[in-house]
Design an enzyme around this catalytic site. Structure first.
Site, PDB file in Angstrom:
ATOM      1  N   ARG A 377       0.436  -0.557   0.040  1.00 44.82           N
ATOM      2  CA  ARG A 377      -0.008  -0.027  -0.097  1.00 44.82           C
ATOM      3  C   ARG A 377       0.682   1.207   0.158  1.00 44.82           C
ATOM      4  O   ARG A 377       1.723   1.286   1.317  1.00 44.82           O
ATOM      5  CB  ARG A 377      -1.090  -0.147   1.324  1.00 44.82           C
ATOM      6  N   GLN A 395      -0.028  -9.633   5.838  1.00 41.59           N
ATOM      7  CA  GLN A 395      -1.092 -10.356   6.855  1.00 41.59           C
ATOM      8  C   GLN A 395      -0.826 -11.947   7.097  1.00 41.59           C
ATOM      9  O   GLN A 395      -0.531 -12.750   5.680  1.00 41.59           O
ATOM     10  CB  GLN A 395      -2.308  -9.679   6.364  1.00 41.59           C
ATOM     11  N   ASP A 397      -3.187 -13.891   7.428  1.00 39.76           N
ATOM     12  CA  ASP A 397      -4.683 -13.292   6.885  1.00 39.76           C
ATOM     13  C   ASP A 397      -5.365 -14.963   5.946  1.00 39.76           C
ATOM     14  O   ASP A 397      -5.140 -15.667   6.212  1.00 39.76           O
ATOM     15  CB  ASP A 397      -4.600 -12.649   5.506  1.00 39.76           C
ATOM     16  N   HIS A 399     -10.042 -15.848   5.323  1.00 41.03           N
ATOM     17  CA  HIS A 399     -11.206 -15.585   4.474  1.00 41.03           C
ATOM     18  C   HIS A 399     -11.657 -16.654   5.240  1.00 41.03           C
ATOM     19  O   HIS A 399     -11.828 -18.126   3.987  1.00 41.03           O
ATOM     20  CB  HIS A 399     -11.695 -14.754   3.541  1.00 41.03           C
ATOM     21  N   LYS A 479     -16.993  -5.707  13.127  1.00 39.13           N
ATOM     22  CA  LYS A 479     -16.298  -6.191  13.292  1.00 39.13           C
ATOM     23  C   LYS A 479     -15.746  -6.285  14.880  1.00 39.13           C
ATOM     24  O   LYS A 479     -16.402  -4.913  15.973  1.00 39.13           O
ATOM     25  CB  LYS A 479     -15.748  -5.429  12.133  1.00 39.13           C
TER      26      LYS A 479
END
Length: 654
Positions: A377, A395, A397, A399, A479
């Site tokens: 980023r 990350q 990460d 899902h 969240k």
RNA sequence: GCCGGCAUAGCUCAGCUGGUAGAGCGCGUGAUUUGUAAUCACGAUGUCGGGGGUUCGAAUCCCUCUGCCGGCACCA
């Protein structure tokens, strides 16, 4: 005295109640109790609210009179009054400076000024001296409630436009309070001390000047903010300054250099160059996470770094975050147009692509796809900060594709996994925040009801305290945020768990339900460490570089005392390495004192020294980091002991 | 991105008002064989962040770019 009709009843902390005339002030109350209390009183707590001694009380209430012995109210008043005293000092020195706001913050206060010239460090010294002068003048503080228009006119006349704007922002039902310290005046809701001399003159310090936007808005003028810290006495101030020095010694940027963990350089701002030592920590952590995730039923995947803008347009990121994405362009040989790609700023759209391959059945759910996802980023220059805020990061990460009914169970398992991992990495305490539906959102109210309730229930399975942040959820779902507390009390937000009703829709993720129809899965975005880079930064600061055995990049150094011991040292290192330890030999021609110092400074947890005696007996002398005593033990014994100690927490026997 | 500050040896830093660089640690070489936080001697450190300008002369003054530091704004 007033008649009975205008009497009020005040209840004291000991439970006793007494009648007072309505409109009585805490100062009156204190005086009615004893002359010494009247003298010592600084403020009151009235029905839980911090109350100025001069403010009238109009109805029945619980009251406690505060003195300098009451920590919270006294610090609040000291810091608050210092903010005004500082503003006054600044205006006494530079009358043209415009004042704005100056709230109390942790450990002190700040005040924002509008001044064409920048404040210099020398100015701070001058301001501090002036503040001490003002304190010594012992000017009484007086308070008046003004009519709104009169106050506006007053500030207009005095050329204080910021104050005018502040008054306009005060809700109509609230009084406009004008405070005076001698001849100097400020707008303030109070409460305050009775005179400036009550502020300890030797327990505060101006710390730094920094820019800050008026009202926190980057489109509005940049003001100059002066930060100060203040305490009840000089000793507390000294303690605080010592604490700051200690915190500085833990700075991961400094330790990163000293321990040769990583570096940064101009050609790649915000991108980490990991060195062997630092990368060892990274890999240990990654291996650990991989085992934990695998045991928790996640499947690991890996998705591309460079992805066509079309996918980012579909996911909505191109619209919203285009400015913050690294773009790559490529001229393809036979293409008419330049192909524009972006380095992935996040993993979720790619994960949906994996989910979308083939047809998914409800039997496949929940499907947990994990990736150590390397993301880029383009963060603003000013935002970069060591490992804590970088442009290239990874990350932990994952899902989870599931049904609405599965959210609660998935959330509960997640929190339990997260607790394990935080505990294993040395953080006993963490807080949870639940952010609920915002005004603008996707998804029906029924789905939100269900999701919020599921998250809340999942927390309550594990603990009963959490914070609710109403309206702060993402537009796509509620969240949870997880904040851990480090060894010196600082909080770091790392973990997150977000329900998403939006992306599956946008990227058309479906599964076939029991009914044979297509359904939309819910997507749960979740991370525990956040990013490896940042989490390692936090670990370094938490441990002040003294990593626990399993994470320590160099676990054992075997050091010779005389060169006749070299062969045995090498043998010992080999045994340690065979036992899986990161061991190295130090057979340099140096004194043992020198070696001990160097490896201690290098934060090696265990030093094994070998001299004449050890060679003879087949032993080593063990010295642990931070301990002065040593212990001589057989080599084979310590190898076994250290090998056990170096096991990552998830592999260690209970 | 905004405000302010900073940028000299690998690291920490010194270098006054302009006269082409210095210390400690580290590094190299040698001596020393050493018992738990720095053994001694000798030696080499460098495009003074990059570019431009002022000047006879710039690490030093000015402009500009880059990066870093402290905040602010931002943080999918």
């Amino acid at each position: 005295m007033a008649d009975d009709l205008s009497q009020i009843s005040l209840t004291f902390p000991d439970g006793a109640s007494r009648a007072f005339p309505a409109g009585t002030t805490p100062a009156d109350v204190a005086a009615s109790i004893s002359p010494s209390l009247a003298k010592k009183a600084i403020s009151a707590t009235v029905d839980g609210a911090h109350w100025d001694l001069a403010w009238p009380i109009e109805s029945d209430a619980e009251i406690a009179i505060n003195t300098m012995k009451d920590l919270d109210p006294s610090l609040e008043l000291i810091r608050h009054d210092l903010a005004h005293i500082m503003a006054r000092a600044v205006q006494e020195i530079w009358p043209e400076v415009k004042v704005t706001i100056g709230p109390v913050i942790e450990n002190g206060w700040y005040y924002d000024f509008d001044r064409a010239e920048p404040f210099t460090p020398e100015d701070l010294g001058q301001i501090e001296a002036k503040m001490k002068e003002i304190i010594n003048r012992r000017d009484p503080v007086t308070t008046e409630v003004w009519d709104r228009e009169r106050a506006v006119k007053y500030y207009e006349a005095n050329n204080e436009p910021y104050k005018v704007e502040l008054i306009e922002a005060i809700p109509g039902d609230q009084p406009i309070r004008m405070y005076w310290h001698g001849h100097w005046q400020d707008l303030c809701r109070g409460p305050h001390l009775q005179h400036t001399g009550q502020v300890p003159a030797d327990a505060f310090k101006l710390m730094k000047v920094a820019g800050a936007y008026w009202r926190g808005d980057s489109n509005r003028p940049m003001l100059q903010r002066i930060y100060g810290v203040a305490f009840q006495n000089r000793q507390q101030l000294k303690n605080y300054l010592t604490f700051l020095e200690e915190a500085e010694k833990r700075d991961h940027r400094r330790l990163g250099r000293e321990m040769e963990l990583f570096h940064f350089q101009e050609e790649a701002p915000g991108m980490v160059f990991w060195h062997p030592n630092g990368w060892t920590i990274y890999r240990e952590l990654e291996d650990y996470m991989r085992r934990k995730l695998s045991k928790a039923g996640y499947k690991e995947i890996k998705t591309p770094q460079v992805v066509d803008r079309k996918l980012w347009e579909a996911s909505g990121h191109w619209d919203k975050y285009r400015e913050n994405m690294f773009i790559t362009e490529i001229d393809e040989e036979h293409a008419n147009e330049k192909r524009i790609n972006a380095l992935k700023p996040m993993n979720c759209p790619c994960h949906v692509q994996v989910f979308n391959q083939g047809i998914k059945s409800y039997r496949d759910l929940p499907l947990r796809l994990a990736e150590f996802g390397s993301c880029h980023r383009y963060e603003a220059h000013g935002a970069l900060h060591g490992l804590m805020r970088v442009r290239g990061f990874t990350q932990d990460d994952a899902h989870i594709f599931c049904t609405e009914d599965q959210i609660e169970q998935e959330c509960a398992s997640f929190i339990s996994l997260l607790s394990d991992i935080y505990r294993d990495s040395g953080f006993a305490k963490f807080d949870i925040k639940l952010s609920t539906r915002p005004e603008v959102r996707v998804g029906s109210d029924e789905v939100w009801d269900k999701a919020e309730a599921a998250l809340e229930k999942a927390i309550l399975n594990i603990r009963n305290d959490f914070e609710i942040d109403p309206g702060e959820g993402a537009f796509y779902g509620p969240k949870l945020d997880f904040k851990l507390t480090d060894a010196i009390g600082r909080e770091w937000q790392c973990g997150t768990f977000q329900a998403d009703f939006n992306l599956p829709e946008r990227l058309d993720a479906t599964y076939i339900g029991q009914d044979g129809e297509k359904h939309r899965p819910v997507m749960l975005h979740r991370a525990i460490l956040g990013s490896f880079e940042r989490f390692i930064g936090i670990l370094i600061e938490n441990y002040a570089g003294r990593m626990p055995m399993w994470l320590a990049p160099r676990q054992v150094v075997v050091a010779s005392i005389v060169s006749d011991a070299d062969a045995f040292v090498l043998e010992a290192v080999q045994k340690l390495q065979h036992a899986g330890l990161r061991a190295e030999a130090d057979i340099r021609n140096e004194k043992i004192n020198y070696k001990v110092r160097e490896h201690s400074v290098g934060k090696v947890p265990v030093i094994l020294a070998v001299g004449q005696r050890e060679v003879q007996d087949g032993t080593v002398t063990v010295r642990r980091l931070g301990e002065k005593q040593t212990q001589t033990v057989p080599l084979d014994q310590i190898v076994e002991e250290l090998a056990r100690e170096a096991l990552p927490p998830d592999l260690a026997p209970e």
